[in-house]
Design a protein around this motif. Sequence first.
Motif, PDB file in Angstrom:
ATOM      1  N   ILE A  24       9.323 113.915  31.252  1.00 48.77           N
ATOM      2  CA  ILE A  24       8.592 112.879  31.965  1.00 48.77           C
ATOM      3  C   ILE A  24       9.518 112.338  33.034  1.00 48.77           C
ATOM      4  CG2 ILE A  24       7.434 110.648  31.742  1.00 48.77           C
ATOM      5  CD1 ILE A  24       6.761 111.409  28.875  1.00 48.77           C
ATOM      6  N   LEU A  25       9.130 112.559  34.269  1.00 55.01           N
ATOM      7  CA  LEU A  25       9.984 112.206  35.393  1.00 55.01           C
ATOM      8  C   LEU A  25       9.375 111.076  36.204  1.00 55.01           C
ATOM      9  CD1 LEU A  25      10.539 115.903  36.496  1.00 55.01           C
ATOM     10  CD2 LEU A  25      12.013 114.542  35.003  1.00 55.01           C
ATOM     11  N   ARG A  26      10.142 110.032  36.420  1.00 57.66           N
ATOM     12  CA  ARG A  26       9.660 108.909  37.215  1.00 57.66           C
ATOM     13  C   ARG A  26      10.005 109.150  38.675  1.00 57.66           C
ATOM     14  NH1 ARG A  26      11.786 104.002  39.059  1.00 57.66           N
ATOM     15  NH2 ARG A  26      13.764 104.536  38.125  1.00 57.66           N
ATOM     16  N   ARG A  27       9.017 109.006  39.512  1.00 56.04           N
ATOM     17  CA  ARG A  27       9.196 109.110  40.953  1.00 56.04           C
ATOM     18  C   ARG A  27       8.797 107.782  41.582  1.00 56.04           C
ATOM     19  NH1 ARG A  27      12.155 112.572  39.636  1.00 56.04           N
ATOM     20  NH2 ARG A  27      11.788 114.790  39.821  1.00 56.04           N
ATOM     21  N   GLU A  28       8.963 107.662  42.888  1.00 57.81           N
ATOM     22  CA  GLU A  28       8.694 106.389  43.557  1.00 57.81           C
ATOM     23  C   GLU A  28       7.259 105.901  43.351  1.00 57.81           C
ATOM     24  OE1 GLU A  28       8.773 104.462  48.018  1.00 57.81           O
ATOM     25  OE2 GLU A  28      10.047 106.185  47.593  1.00 57.81           O
ATOM     26  N   ARG A  29       6.292 106.785  43.469  1.00 59.93           N
ATOM     27  CA  ARG A  29       4.885 106.371  43.367  1.00 59.93           C
ATOM     28  C   ARG A  29       4.116 107.058  42.247  1.00 59.93           C
ATOM     29  NH1 ARG A  29       3.886 106.653  49.682  1.00 59.93           N
ATOM     30  NH2 ARG A  29       4.882 104.694  50.244  1.00 59.93           N
ATOM     31  N   ALA A  30       4.815 107.785  41.379  1.00 59.94           N
ATOM     32  CA  ALA A  30       4.099 108.510  40.327  1.00 59.94           C
ATOM     33  C   ALA A  30       5.042 108.869  39.191  1.00 59.94           C
ATOM     34  CB  ALA A  30       3.478 109.779  40.896  1.00 59.94           C
TER      35      ALA A  30
END
Length: 184
Positions: A24-30
């Motif tokens: 599970i990877l957190r990105r800036e908008r998703a």
Amino acid sequence: MRRSGVQAQDLRVVEPELSNPSAILRRERAIVVNLEHIKAIITANEVLVPNPKDPFMVSFVRDLEFKLSDFGVLVVRQDLKMGAGKIASQCAHAATGMYSELMQSQRALLRQWELCGQPKIVVTCKNQQEMNKLKEAAENIGLPTFVVADAGRTQVSAGSKTVLAIGPGSKASVDSITRKLRLL
């Protein structure tokens, strides 16, 4: 990617039984999710999946929708000392009363609740004063409410407020009002 119709949530909390380590990877908008057979992009407003017609994904999305669904709470007053049958009857009045009001004022919310099976739980409050505070708090955050006033034909006086229905609403919203109440 296609829209799944599922509201954005943290899938690790919803589906903790997955056997392989989660990616599970957190990105800036998703949030990008890669969990065994489940691939998804979660934004603030929606969950996107690559193949929404895949039988496994259809089953997963249906289960996820249920776990993330809006639900309602029926709050029963303890001080009235109602019997089990009276409580059941008053809860039925609260549920049908809320349903009727939603038919008139919030059909979209009602439809969403219907699609999830109209989940609800029953909890208790001490007295009328606590019920009034709960009703006010729920209404202040935009949750629908409905109060049952008894006709006074059996166990309680006419006009007694017996059950407060709160919701349906998101788990977070409803819990913010009712989390400290005991299950009946």
